[in-house]
Design a protein around this motif. Structure first.
Motif, PDB file in Angstrom:
ATOM      1  N   ASP A   1       0.947  -1.329   0.012  1.00  0.00           N
ATOM      2  CA  ASP A   1      -0.319   0.030   0.629  1.00  0.00           C
ATOM      3  C   ASP A   1       1.146   1.308  -0.081  1.00  0.00           C
ATOM      4  OD1 ASP A   1       1.129   0.231   2.546  1.00  0.00           O
ATOM      5  OD2 ASP A   1      -0.646  -0.505   3.633  1.00  0.00           O
ATOM      6  N   GLU A   2       0.478   3.103   0.110  1.00  0.00           N
ATOM      7  CA  GLU A   2       0.949   3.675  -0.413  1.00  0.00           C
ATOM      8  C   GLU A   2       1.894   4.093   1.592  1.00  0.00           C
ATOM      9  OE1 GLU A   2      -0.485   8.646  -0.276  1.00  0.00           O
ATOM     10  OE2 GLU A   2      -1.342   6.727  -1.032  1.00  0.00           O
ATOM     11  N   GLN A   3       1.269   3.662   2.049  1.00  0.00           N
ATOM     12  CA  GLN A   3       1.955   3.861   3.865  1.00  0.00           C
ATOM     13  C   GLN A   3       3.546   2.855   3.368  1.00  0.00           C
ATOM     14  OE1 GLN A   3       1.873   5.681   5.974  1.00  0.00           O
ATOM     15  NE2 GLN A   3       3.145   5.147   7.223  1.00  0.00           N
ATOM     16  N   GLU A   4       3.198   2.070   3.108  1.00  0.00           N
ATOM     17  CA  GLU A   4       4.564   0.557   2.842  1.00  0.00           C
ATOM     18  C   GLU A   4       5.644   1.520   1.919  1.00  0.00           C
ATOM     19  OE1 GLU A   4       6.148  -3.373   2.198  1.00  0.00           O
ATOM     20  OE2 GLU A   4       3.924  -2.818   1.696  1.00  0.00           O
ATOM     21  N   ALA A   5       4.997   2.361   0.886  1.00  0.00           N
ATOM     22  CA  ALA A   5       6.021   2.670  -0.332  1.00  0.00           C
ATOM     23  C   ALA A   5       6.777   3.625   0.128  1.00  0.00           C
ATOM     24  CB  ALA A   5       5.008   3.847  -1.280  1.00  0.00           C
TER      25      ALA A   5
END
Length: 107
Positions: free
Chosen positions: A51-55
């Motif tokens: 997801d965006e948070q991991e990115a």
């Protein structure tokens, strides 16, 4: 977390730059661009994230003395600025006085 790291060299303009590919299966594709002091791309890290948070977390880990731009497809997600960029380092180096040797006081 299980992921692979692959290194590719991709021509950008007249120069070739390293591209890092952090692969994963069934994950979204993000790109983290390493920028020079003129905000030109030095290299690209391909990130496969859940997801965006991991990115964002993984892109933040790439910040050193250069800024990082995180992109998903054609959308810029975030810019992570280095605490001391090469531009600010050069400016500081031009203004910093050389260290003076310690002076001895007479006894």
């Amino acid at each position: 977390m299980n992921f692979q790291i692959r290194l590719f060299v991709v021509p950008l303009g007249s120069m070739e730059y390293p591209v890092f590919d952090f692969g994963g299966v069934g994950m979204a594709h993000y790109r983290a661009y390493l920028l020079d002091q003129h905000h030109h791309v030095i290299s690209v890290a391909n990130l496969q994230c859940a997801d965006e948070q991991e990115a964002r977390e993984r892109a933040q880990q790439l910040v050193d003395v250069n800024d990082i731009e995180l992109w998903h497809l054609d959308q810029r997600i975030a810019v992570f600025e280095a605490a001391i960029t090469r531009t600010s380092m050069a400016a500081v180096q031009g203004r910093v006085q050389p260290a003076q040797p310690p002076t001895m006081k007479p006894k």
